[in-house]
Write an enzyme that holds these catalytic residues in place. Structure first.
Site, short mmCIF file in Angstrom:
data_model
loop_
_atom_site.label_atom_id
_atom_site.label_comp_id
_atom_site.label_asym_id
_atom_site.label_seq_id
_atom_site.Cartn_x
_atom_site.Cartn_y
_atom_site.Cartn_z
N ASP A 194 -0.22 4.47 -0.11
CA ASP A 194 -0.96 5.69 0.27
C ASP A 194 -0.07 6.71 0.96
OD1 ASP A 194 -3.26 4.44 -0.58
OD2 ASP A 194 -4.06 4.08 1.43
N HIS A 195 0.78 6.22 1.86
CA HIS A 195 1.48 7.18 2.74
C HIS A 195 2.74 7.77 2.11
CE1 HIS A 195 -1.67 6.76 5.52
NE2 HIS A 195 -1.54 5.45 5.50
N GLY B 292 -2.34 -2.17 9.66
CA GLY B 292 -1.50 -2.00 10.85
C GLY B 292 -0.42 -3.05 11.00
N ARG C 199 2.90 18.93 1.82
CA ARG C 199 3.50 20.19 1.35
C ARG C 199 2.94 20.64 0.00
NH1 ARG C 199 8.58 22.03 3.30
NH2 ARG C 199 8.42 21.92 5.56
N ASN D 194 0.86 -1.19 0.00
CA ASN D 194 0.00 0.00 0.00
C ASN D 194 0.89 1.24 0.00
OD1 ASN D 194 -1.48 2.28 0.97
ND2 ASN D 194 -3.10 0.91 1.66
N GLY E 290 1.16 -1.27 4.28
CA GLY E 290 1.57 0.01 3.75
C GLY E 290 2.35 0.88 4.70
N HIS E 291 1.69 1.34 5.75
CA HIS E 291 2.29 2.37 6.61
C HIS E 291 3.66 1.95 7.13
CE1 HIS E 291 2.60 5.07 10.15
NE2 HIS E 291 1.96 5.90 9.36
N GLU F 158 -10.99 -9.33 2.80
CA GLU F 158 -9.74 -8.94 3.46
C GLU F 158 -10.09 -8.70 4.93
OE1 GLU F 158 -7.22 -5.99 1.63
OE2 GLU F 158 -6.44 -5.33 3.57
N ARG G 242 -9.29 8.07 -1.01
CA ARG G 242 -10.26 8.53 -0.01
C ARG G 242 -11.11 9.67 -0.54
NH1 ARG G 242 -10.42 7.49 5.30
NH2 ARG G 242 -8.96 5.96 6.11
N THR H 253 -7.65 6.63 10.43
CA THR H 253 -7.43 5.56 9.46
C THR H 253 -8.69 4.68 9.46
OG1 THR H 253 -5.92 3.78 8.79
CG2 THR H 253 -6.26 4.07 11.16
N THR H 254 -8.68 3.63 8.66
CA THR H 254 -9.88 2.79 8.57
C THR H 254 -10.07 2.02 9.88
OG1 THR H 254 -9.35 2.56 6.23
CG2 THR H 254 -11.02 1.08 7.10
N HIS I 209 -5.70 3.57 -1.75
CA HIS I 209 -7.03 3.91 -1.23
C HIS I 209 -7.32 5.35 -1.64
CE1 HIS I 209 -9.70 4.12 2.69
NE2 HIS I 209 -10.34 4.50 1.59
N ARG J 59 -6.98 12.80 1.02
CA ARG J 59 -5.90 13.21 1.92
C ARG J 59 -4.53 12.68 1.48
NH1 ARG J 59 -7.42 9.85 7.36
NH2 ARG J 59 -9.46 10.78 6.98
N HIS J 60 -4.53 11.62 0.69
CA HIS J 60 -3.24 11.12 0.20
C HIS J 60 -3.30 10.83 -1.31
CE1 HIS J 60 -5.20 7.39 1.43
NE2 HIS J 60 -4.88 7.50 2.70
C1 DXP Z 1 -8.43 0.14 4.02
C2 DXP Z 1 -7.11 0.13 4.70
O1 DXP Z 1 -6.95 -0.50 5.67
C3 DXP Z 1 -5.98 0.93 4.21
O2 DXP Z 1 -6.01 1.27 2.89
C4 DXP Z 1 -5.88 2.14 4.95
O3 DXP Z 1 -7.13 2.78 4.79
C5 DXP Z 1 -4.71 3.01 4.50
O4 DXP Z 1 -5.07 4.31 4.39
P1 DXP Z 1 -5.42 5.23 5.66
O5 DXP Z 1 -4.22 5.24 6.55
O6 DXP Z 1 -5.76 6.54 5.05
O7 DXP Z 1 -6.58 4.63 6.36
N1 LIG Z 2 -5.94 -2.83 3.54
C1 LIG Z 2 -4.83 -2.62 4.41
C2 LIG Z 2 -3.77 -1.88 3.72
O1 LIG Z 2 -3.84 -1.66 2.54
C3 LIG Z 2 -2.56 -1.43 4.44
O2 LIG Z 2 -2.84 -0.84 5.66
P1 LIG Z 2 -1.61 -0.23 6.51
O3 LIG Z 2 -0.48 -1.24 6.49
O4 LIG Z 2 -1.19 1.03 5.85
O5 LIG Z 2 -2.18 -0.05 7.89
#
Ligand code: DXP
Ligand SMILES: NCC(=O)COP(=O)(O)O
Length: 248
Positions: A14-15, A197, A23, A12, A218-219, A156, A50, A105-106, A48, A54-55
């Protein structure tokens, strides 16, 4: 698929976009991150889009759809706009997620059981567009059964409560809920993914659950990449979960 890679890693990104949006710059580019992730062994790329943008931005998704060598897992809330957008982009996978504007977050899984007709209609539209639909749900029997009834081939399981557990007992309890959810999903003929997470210190236990098809992470990968680089961060996570799945 060989035994050595039977669990898949969806990265993922997103971040990466979160840092860019902080910025309003053009960097860091999530598309570059996606390509690096693929080179490092990612089996798919998760984004994702949103509602509050936001990202990830709409353009990111469009460019990714053109350049990915693996496959996109497009996470979206169940709205008319997102359904129309997905029908245009036609990602290989679409994961329907719950979404509220204020959340950090979700926070939980999609309530499929509470809105079966609405989710079934969305699954039908996306399936007709050629997308494989997955539902991001809590590891609860009633949600898993509802997922099967609405025609989604994939679920999932939300691993956030496991990842956020404060004690070893709590983590063990949440892990066993996920394990039961995997068994339940498989018994209903579903493909079972998991994510949210997950980190380098807690992903192995989930990867080791027999029957888990893919982890979306992802994160933690983006955070680790700050120190070791994106490719290295992805490669480390991939090696970790593949080894755990083979041991499990
Ligand atoms: C659906 C999910 O678990 C992730 O995609 C998560 O939403 C990552 O993006 P956020 O940190 O913006 O929630
Ligand atoms: N669906 C979960 C995801 O895509 C990754 O979530 P995270 O590792 O960023 O919390």
């Amino acid at each position: 698929m060989t035994e050595a890679n039977r669990i898949l890693l969806g990265v993922n990104i997103d971040h990466v976009a979160t840092l860019r949006q902080a910025r309003g710059t053009r960097y860091p580019d999530p598309v570059k991150a996606a390509l690096d992730a693929e080179e490092a062994g990612a089996d798919g790329i998760t984004v994702h889009l949103r509602e509050d943008r936001r990202h990830i931005q709409d353009r990111d998704v469009r460019v990714l759809a053109d350049v990915l060598q693996t496959r996109m897992n497009f996470e979206m809330g169940v709205t008319d706009f997102m359904l129309g957008f997905a029908e245009q982009i036609r990602p290989a996978h679409v994961c329907l997620v719950p979404e509220t504007r204020q959340e950090l977050t979700t926070e939980g899984g999609l309530d499929v059981a509470g809105q079966e007709a609405r989710i079934a209609a969305a699954v039908e539209r996306l399936t007709l567009a050629g997308c494989e639909v997955s539902l991001f749900i809590d590891a609860e029997e009633r949600q898993i059964e509802a997922a099967m009834r609405v025609g989604a081939p994939v679920i999932e399981l939300h691993t956030g409560r496991y990842a956020d557990a404060h004690t070893a007992e709590e983590a063990a309890h949440e892990l066993s809920r996920i394990r039961d959810g995997v068994i339940c999903g498989l018994n209903h003929g579903l493909i079972v993914n998991a994510g949210h997470g997950l980190h380098y210190h807690n992903a192995e236990a989930v990867a080791a659950i027999p029957g888990v098809h893919e982890l979306n992470i992802g994160h933690a990968i983006v955070a680790h990449a700050l120190f070791v680089g994106f490719k290295q961060a992805v490669a480390e996570m991939k090696a970790l979960i593949v080894a755990a799945a083979n041991r499990g």
